[in-house]
Design an enzyme around this catalytic site. Structure first.
Site, PDB file in Angstrom:
ATOM      1  NE  ARG A   1       4.760  -6.718  12.383  1.00 21.38           N
ATOM      2  CZ  ARG A   1       6.023  -6.643  11.967  1.00 21.38           C
ATOM      3  NH1 ARG A   1       7.001  -6.520  12.831  1.00 21.38           N
ATOM      4  NH2 ARG A   1       6.307  -6.706  10.694  1.00 21.38           N
TER       5      ARG A   1
ATOM      6  CE  LYS B   1      -1.036  -0.066   4.924  1.00 16.49           C
ATOM      7  NZ  LYS B   1      -0.743   1.143   5.643  1.00 16.49           N
TER       8      LYS B   1
ATOM      9  NE  ARG C   1      -3.193   1.489  13.379  1.00 17.04           N
ATOM     10  CZ  ARG C   1      -2.365   0.790  12.610  1.00 17.04           C
ATOM     11  NH1 ARG C   1      -2.617  -0.465  12.342  1.00 17.04           N
ATOM     12  NH2 ARG C   1      -1.293   1.354  12.126  1.00 17.04           N
TER      13      ARG C   1
ATOM     14  NE  ARG D   1      13.089  -3.735  11.037  1.00 17.28           N
ATOM     15  CZ  ARG D   1      12.099  -2.880  10.927  1.00 17.28           C
ATOM     16  NH1 ARG D   1      12.333  -1.594  10.866  1.00 17.28           N
ATOM     17  NH2 ARG D   1      10.854  -3.286  10.885  1.00 17.28           N
TER      18      ARG D   1
ATOM     19  NE  ARG E   1      10.505  -5.094   6.468  1.00 17.03           N
ATOM     20  CZ  ARG E   1       9.503  -4.398   6.971  1.00 17.03           C
ATOM     21  NH1 ARG E   1       8.801  -3.600   6.215  1.00 17.03           N
ATOM     22  NH2 ARG E   1       9.182  -4.521   8.233  1.00 17.03           N
TER      23      ARG E   1
END
Ligand SMILES: [Zn+2]
Length: 211
Positions: A170, A15, A88, A159, A125
């Site tokens: 998550r 997005k 949210r 990370r 990532r």
């Protein structure tokens, strides 16, 4: 009639890429409440000072404050906006409609993607340890493997919060949270569901055709 957009999508759903293109090619203004909060605090406006006080006390910024922040910073008649990361939950969606959009045409765009696919994207990532630039071993590789395009750094690392188990939980929390919001817009006939696995151009063209 021109519509404002409300973006709903998990991290990794693409997005952010679409928001950037809509800003640069269609003149949209991108509204992230996090950015707005920081800007308002930096301005030291009365509202910014109020926000700073709440945050300094370790409290969450209330919906009421966020709404006032939006009201102070947007001009719906003058610009077309992308609301990103807000609302949210249903209460926030209703408040956004009632207190900010007030009947201005708007569409929610949901970047629909399988959680397993998102996990694959996100676990690939890598972040440059030196400058913070973000890469993806599948979708956005550095020009030379293992070397940062921006600063030449040689440590592209994963990370801790990009580890698979962390990402999965998550994303599950995200999905459970936004499902009712998606249904809210769907019931109102204002939902555009985008297959987030499509190409950047396909998705861009689809969204552009709706606004
Ligand atoms: Zn770098």
């Amino acid at each position: 009639m021109k519509s404002h957009l409300i973006f709903i999508g998990a991290p990794g759903s693409g997005k952010g890429t679409q928001a950037s293109r809509l800003v640069s090619e269609k003149g949209f203004k991108h509204i992230s409440t996090g950015d707005l909060l920081r800007t308002e605090i930096a301005k030291q406006s009365p509202l910014g000072l109020e926000v700073k006080k709440v945050m300094d006390e370790g409290q969450l910024v209330s919906d009421e404050l966020v709404i006032r922040l939006l009201q102070a910073n947007i001009d719906l008649a003058a610009s077309q906006y992308i609301f990103d990361g807000y609302p949210r939950n249903i209460a926030q969606a209703e408040t956004l409609d009632r207190e900010v959009l007030k009947g201005s045409p708007s569409l929610a765009v949901y970047f629909d993607m399988d959680i397993a696919k998102l996990v694959e994207r996100l676990t690939n990532r890598r972040t440059c340890k030196n400058c913070g630039a973000i890469y993806n071993l599948i979708t956005k590789k550095p020009k030379v493997m293992g070397i940062c395009d921006k600063c030449g750094g040689t440590e592209l690392v994963q990370r801790a919060d990009d580890k698979e188990e962390v990402i999965k939980s998550r994303l599950q929390v995200f999905q459970d949270t936004v499902n009712p919001v998606i249904k809210y817009y769907q019931d109102l006939g204002r939902l555009v569901r985008v297959d987030a696995e499509g190409s950047v151009d396909e998705i861009f063209n689809l969204i552009s055709s709706k606004v």
